[in-house]
Design an enzyme around this catalytic site. Structure first.
Site, PDB file in Angstrom:
ATOM      1  N   LYS A  42      29.819  43.959  27.896  1.00  0.00           N
ATOM      2  CA  LYS A  42      28.713  43.917  28.862  1.00  0.00           C
ATOM      3  C   LYS A  42      27.350  43.965  28.182  1.00  0.00           C
ATOM      4  O   LYS A  42      27.230  44.272  27.006  1.00  0.00           O
ATOM      5  CB  LYS A  42      28.868  45.038  29.888  1.00  0.00           C
ATOM      6  N   ARG A  77      38.995  48.935  31.434  1.00  0.00           N
ATOM      7  CA  ARG A  77      39.113  47.520  31.800  1.00  0.00           C
ATOM      8  C   ARG A  77      38.487  46.692  30.685  1.00  0.00           C
ATOM      9  O   ARG A  77      37.299  46.828  30.410  1.00  0.00           O
ATOM     10  CB  ARG A  77      38.383  47.298  33.134  1.00  0.00           C
TER      11      ARG A  77
HETATM   12  N1  HH2 Z   1      33.212  44.676  35.979  1.00  0.00           N
HETATM   13  C1  HH2 Z   1      33.286  43.378  36.314  1.00  0.00           C
HETATM   14  C2  HH2 Z   1      34.184  42.957  37.295  1.00  0.00           C
HETATM   15  N2  HH2 Z   1      34.991  43.833  37.926  1.00  0.00           N
HETATM   16  N3  HH2 Z   1      35.757  46.041  38.224  1.00  0.00           N
HETATM   17  C3  HH2 Z   1      35.686  47.353  37.921  1.00  0.00           C
HETATM   18  N4  HH2 Z   1      36.477  48.247  38.544  1.00  0.00           N
HETATM   19  N5  HH2 Z   1      34.824  47.827  36.965  1.00  0.00           N
HETATM   20  C4  HH2 Z   1      33.980  46.990  36.294  1.00  0.00           C
HETATM   21  O1  HH2 Z   1      33.189  47.480  35.445  1.00  0.00           O
HETATM   22  C5  HH2 Z   1      34.022  45.592  36.606  1.00  0.00           C
HETATM   23  C6  HH2 Z   1      34.940  45.148  37.594  1.00  0.00           C
HETATM   24  C7  HH2 Z   1      32.410  42.376  35.642  1.00  0.00           C
HETATM   25  O2  HH2 Z   1      32.863  42.090  34.392  1.00  0.00           O
HETATM   26  P1  HH2 Z   1      33.581  40.705  33.937  1.00  0.00           P
HETATM   27  O3  HH2 Z   1      35.001  40.695  34.341  1.00  0.00           O
HETATM   28  O4  HH2 Z   1      33.314  40.593  32.501  1.00  0.00           O
HETATM   29  O5  HH2 Z   1      32.751  39.602  34.686  1.00  0.00           O
HETATM   30  P2  HH2 Z   1      33.176  38.629  35.884  1.00  0.00           P
HETATM   31  O6  HH2 Z   1      33.736  39.449  36.986  1.00  0.00           O
HETATM   32  O7  HH2 Z   1      31.933  37.926  36.260  1.00  0.00           O
HETATM   33  O8  HH2 Z   1      34.123  37.682  35.304  1.00  0.00           O
END
Ligand code: HH2
Length: 287
Positions: free
Chosen positions: A230, A264
């Site tokens: 992030k 995660r």
């Molecule tokens: N971060 C993202 C998406 N879902 N869920 C939880 N519980 N906690 C988080 O910190 C979280 C999440 C965003 O991250 P990423 O998967 O890298 O991005 P995207 O959802 O845009 O693919």
């Protein structure tokens, strides 16, 4: 609440006992830019391959996401989210060793995924987006991630402000647990997540990571942290998103040492090794 409850996470027929090692949730994004442009069928093959690799590398859970929640991301329709997520759920659910989580704020997507065999709903809106979500989770006895977000992905990074970020986020998560339990969901089904990067600047994110013990104590439930690759890691290291592995592992180690029980991540192999190392080193400390 009995402190032992904090070590159990009930996700339908799966019950995680949260022992010395943090659980690793591998991220599988099913957004159009994530995988091959060779059409849906190839995209499902790619997703299957990526999921199998993550399980081989030691992932405890695969988190499937059909809607991007990155800062600035626009919402997708229920129909489109179902078209992205369901073929992959159907391909993967029921395989030995697979526990599927679905990152969604929509009850229709959650219901279809649970019907298809998913175990966990990762709701970044903490049951605030869709009034029917709590009942779907209750009906299936699914695991539930309640995450804090300020605003929506489209606007959340526009100068977020708090008087007391730790107090406000903890109080929000506590209240969302109470709402979930009031709707008939067992507390043992729930884990909480302060939502790193969701309407928070660098200082807010660091304060929340430092406060994991306080958040866990206030909520009396395990804490999940998603900080992999992030922006705060970019801010601290100057690295671009593809070059944040070391920063992610350092941050993850800090979060685990502060008490995070589920992590995660994108980089499953390295994260599993790190979590295993910390579990062993933590036991040396206790001896
Ligand atoms: N971060 C993202 C998406 N879902 N869920 C939880 N519980 N906690 C988080 O910190 C979280 C999440 C965003 O991250 P990423 O998967 O890298 O991005 P995207 O959802 O845009 O693919």
């Amino acid at each position: 609440m009995d402190v032992n409850h904090q070590h159990t996470w009930k996700c339908r027929d799966r019950e995680f006992i949260l022992g010395d090692r943090a659980l690793v949730m591998g991220i599988l994004n099913l957004t159009p830019d994530s995988f091959s442009d060779g059409g849906r069928h190839m995209a499902v093959d790619d997703a299957e391959r990526a999921a199998l690799e993550m399980i081989e590398q030691g992932a405890d859970i695969i988190d499937l996401g059909g809607e991007s929640t990155r800062p600035g991301a626009q919402p997708v329709s229920t129909g489109e989210e179902l078209r992205r997520v369901m073929p992959v759920v159907e391909r993967l659910a029921g395989r030995p060793g697979f526990v599927l989580s679905v990152d969604t704020t929509k009850s229709e997507v959650a219901a279809a995924a649970l019907q298809g065999g998913a175990h966990i709903i990762n709701d970044v809106s903490a049951l605030t987006n869709d009034p029917a979500m709590a009942d779907v989770v209750r009906r299936y006895g699914a695991g539930l991630v309640l995450m804090h977000m300020r605003g929506s992905p489209a606007n959340m990074q526009n100068d977020p402000r708090y008087l007391d970020v730790v107090g406000e986020v903890s109080a929000f998560l506590r209240a969302r647990i109470d709402t979930a339990v009031g709707a008939g969901i067992a507390a043992e089904q729930v884990v909480v997540d302060p939502g790193i990067g969701f309407g928070k600047n660098l200082d807010h994110n660091l304060a929340l990571l430092r406060a994991i013990p306080a958040i866990a104590a206030r909520c009396a439930r395990p804490v999940l942290i998603g900080a992999s690759r992030k922006r705060l890691i970019g801010d601290l290291t100057g690295r671009s998103v593809g070059d944040r592995l070391a920063g992610s592992l350092a941050l993850m180690s800090y979060a685990i040492l502060r008490g995070a029980r589920i992590i995660r991540v994108h980089d499953v192999k390295e994260s599993c090794d790190t979590a295993r190392m910390l579990a062993t080193l933590g036991k040396l400390e206790d001896a």
